[in-house]
Design an enzyme around this catalytic site. Structure first.
Site, PDB file in Angstrom:
ATOM      1  N   ASP A 172       0.822  -1.370  -0.099  1.00 28.92           N
ATOM      2  CA  ASP A 172       0.145  -0.115  -0.071  1.00 28.92           C
ATOM      3  C   ASP A 172       0.815   1.164  -0.062  1.00 28.92           C
ATOM      4  O   ASP A 172       1.660   1.673   0.847  1.00 28.92           O
ATOM      5  CB  ASP A 172      -0.873   0.004   1.350  1.00 28.92           C
ATOM      6  CG  ASP A 172      -2.178   1.020   1.077  1.00 28.92           C
ATOM      7  OD1 ASP A 172      -1.723   1.885   0.240  1.00 28.92           O
ATOM      8  OD2 ASP A 172      -2.865   1.060   2.070  1.00 28.92           O
ATOM      9  N   HIS A 203      -3.170  -1.552  -1.676  1.00 32.57           N
ATOM     10  CA  HIS A 203      -4.502  -0.916  -1.003  1.00 32.57           C
ATOM     11  C   HIS A 203      -5.655  -1.349  -1.824  1.00 32.57           C
ATOM     12  O   HIS A 203      -5.741  -1.577  -3.062  1.00 32.57           O
ATOM     13  CB  HIS A 203      -4.233   0.577  -1.329  1.00 32.57           C
ATOM     14  CG  HIS A 203      -5.205   1.644  -0.826  1.00 32.57           C
ATOM     15  ND1 HIS A 203      -5.160   2.035   0.486  1.00 32.57           N
ATOM     16  CD2 HIS A 203      -6.525   2.258  -1.320  1.00 32.57           C
ATOM     17  CE1 HIS A 203      -6.294   2.722   0.840  1.00 32.57           C
ATOM     18  NE2 HIS A 203      -7.231   2.954  -0.508  1.00 32.57           N
TER      19      HIS A 203
END
Length: 414
Positions: A172, A203
């Site tokens: 992420d 993400h």
């Protein structure tokens, strides 16, 4: 969309919209579900519907209402730019205030009973964390890949031991390694806090239908979230009793409609070695009717060995025995009856959504079955027949008999 929209009174007296998904039980613990930067869109509504199947009454407030009402965006370039613009202008403090208003409205509903929780994704992941820290009515907060939590770690003083679960993605870019390390250092040893990092995912790995969606990580995160919510909010389902009822209709009453009634609207069954089963009510019902429930030998029996019951799933270890007096489509497809007696150690992973069975993953050693019915000669192969079932029942039986280098009873290697 299974739910409906209601109006929620803000602290200012104004009204804002929220999507309501009612518990499958008609009443259940309340969850406020906090949106991503894309508003209360299809992904958020579907997530709310799934949580409702788990037994919760879920409210998804329109947290952008102060900027623009009814935001419902997709994920193309234009929608992303618009979502990011709204995110940049978003006031987190007012957002938490609106979550508090949503919790109050949710708690007042007849369909809500018991404790309250907050679950959020992306922007909502941080808001869930902040709500857990600032709002005393939040008994459990769950955040998925929240953006900017590392900048609000001082807020954790407000948790007071209440349960917090954070799901973080290794890849992420919005929460890079240094941010995750700060979060883990500050929160990792606090009572009631659970932190999970999912390797190799990005993400939004749990966004249903999203580009970065990874089913394995999403399912594991969901299991952990539901476990935390169950422990804190309930509801408490007797999964063993629900599973026994399903088995009873499969093997005792042999009633296909009653079997299907124990399952969710879109269940699936996967017998791993033979890839038999089905996905969805229509296909699975056909499988049960023509290839399973009415096709099993009359003397088929299950001997339980162990059972592990989790928050939303059961792992069953058992031995299945039967006489191969007919073609058993799901186990030995295309194989004519041999009349042989068969004993199979099996493992079943049975997942539930609330009070309904969602899926079955059933595992066994197909080589052992083929040996027992005479279709596979075990000579020189690292396979065994009914001995596998016998040793599961009696661990004192010899081990390592398939290993040619293992010493014999005379102490000499073979």
């Amino acid at each position: 969309m299974k739910g409906r929209y209601i109006q929620v009174p803000a602290t200012t007296g104004e009204l804002f919209q929220a999507y309501l998904a009612t518990s499958v039980d008609g009443r259940g613990p309340g969850i406020v579900l906090c949106q991503e930067i894309f508003g209360v869109n299809q992904a958020m509504r579907k997530t709310a519907d799934l949580l409702a199947e788990e037994g919760y009454t879920v409210l998804v407030p329109d947290l952008y209402w102060r900027q623009e009402r009814g935001v419902d965006l997709g994920y193309d370039e234009a929608d992303f730019a618009r979502a990011f613009s709204l995110y940049q202008g978003f006031d987190e403090a007012l957002g938490v205030e609106d979550i508090g208003a949503a919790l109050k409205a949710l708690d007042a509903l007849e369909a809500c009973e018991g404790e309250l929780g907050v679950v959020g994704y992306c922007l909502g992941g941080k808001l869930a964390y902040l709500a857990g820290c600032r709002l005393p009515q939040v008994a459990c907060a769950v955040g998925y890949y929240g953006v900017g939590i590392e900048k609000a770690l001082h807020e954790a003083e407000g948790l007071g031991g209440r349960r917090l679960v954070l799901h973080l993605a290794e890849l992420d870019a919005y929460c890079p390694a240094e941010a995750r390390e700060a979060i883990q250092t500050a929160l990792g040893r606090l009572p009631g806090v659970e932190l999970y990092v999912y390797p190799g995912v990005d993400h939004a790995f749990a966004r249903l239908g999203g580009h970065h969606y990874r089913k394995s990580a999403a399912l594991l995160a969901h299991e952990r979230s539901v476990a935390a919510l169950r422990r804190t909010l309930g509801p408490d389902y007797n999964l063993s009793a629900l599973w026994e009822e399903h088995i009873r209709h499969e093997f005792d009453t042999r009633d296909v409609p009653a079997t299907m009634a124990t399952m969710v609207d879109e269940p699936y069954v996967n017998h791993i070695p033979t890839m038999t089963g089905g996905v969805g009510q229509r296909e699975l019902s056909r499988f049960y009717r023509y290839h399973f429930v009415h096709g099993n030998p009359e003397d088929m029996a299950l001997t339980p060995i162990s059972r592990t019951v989790g928050a939303s799933q059961i792992v069953d270890e058992f031995i299945m025995t039967f006489t191969h007096d007919r073609e058993v489509d799901w186990l030995l497809p295309g194989v004519a009856p041999t009349g042989k007696r068969v004993e199979i150690p099996m493992l079943g992973v049975v997942k539930f959504r609330g009070p309904k069975l969602y899926h079955e993953h059933i595992y066994w050693d197909q080589a052992s079955v083929l040996v027992q019915i005479g279709l596979l000669d075990p000579s020189g192969l690292p396979v065994a027949g009914r001995e596998t079932a016998q040793k599961l029942l009696d661990e004192s039986l010899p081990s390592n008999t398939l290993m040619p280098s293992w010493p014999t009873s005379a102490g000499k290697p073979v």
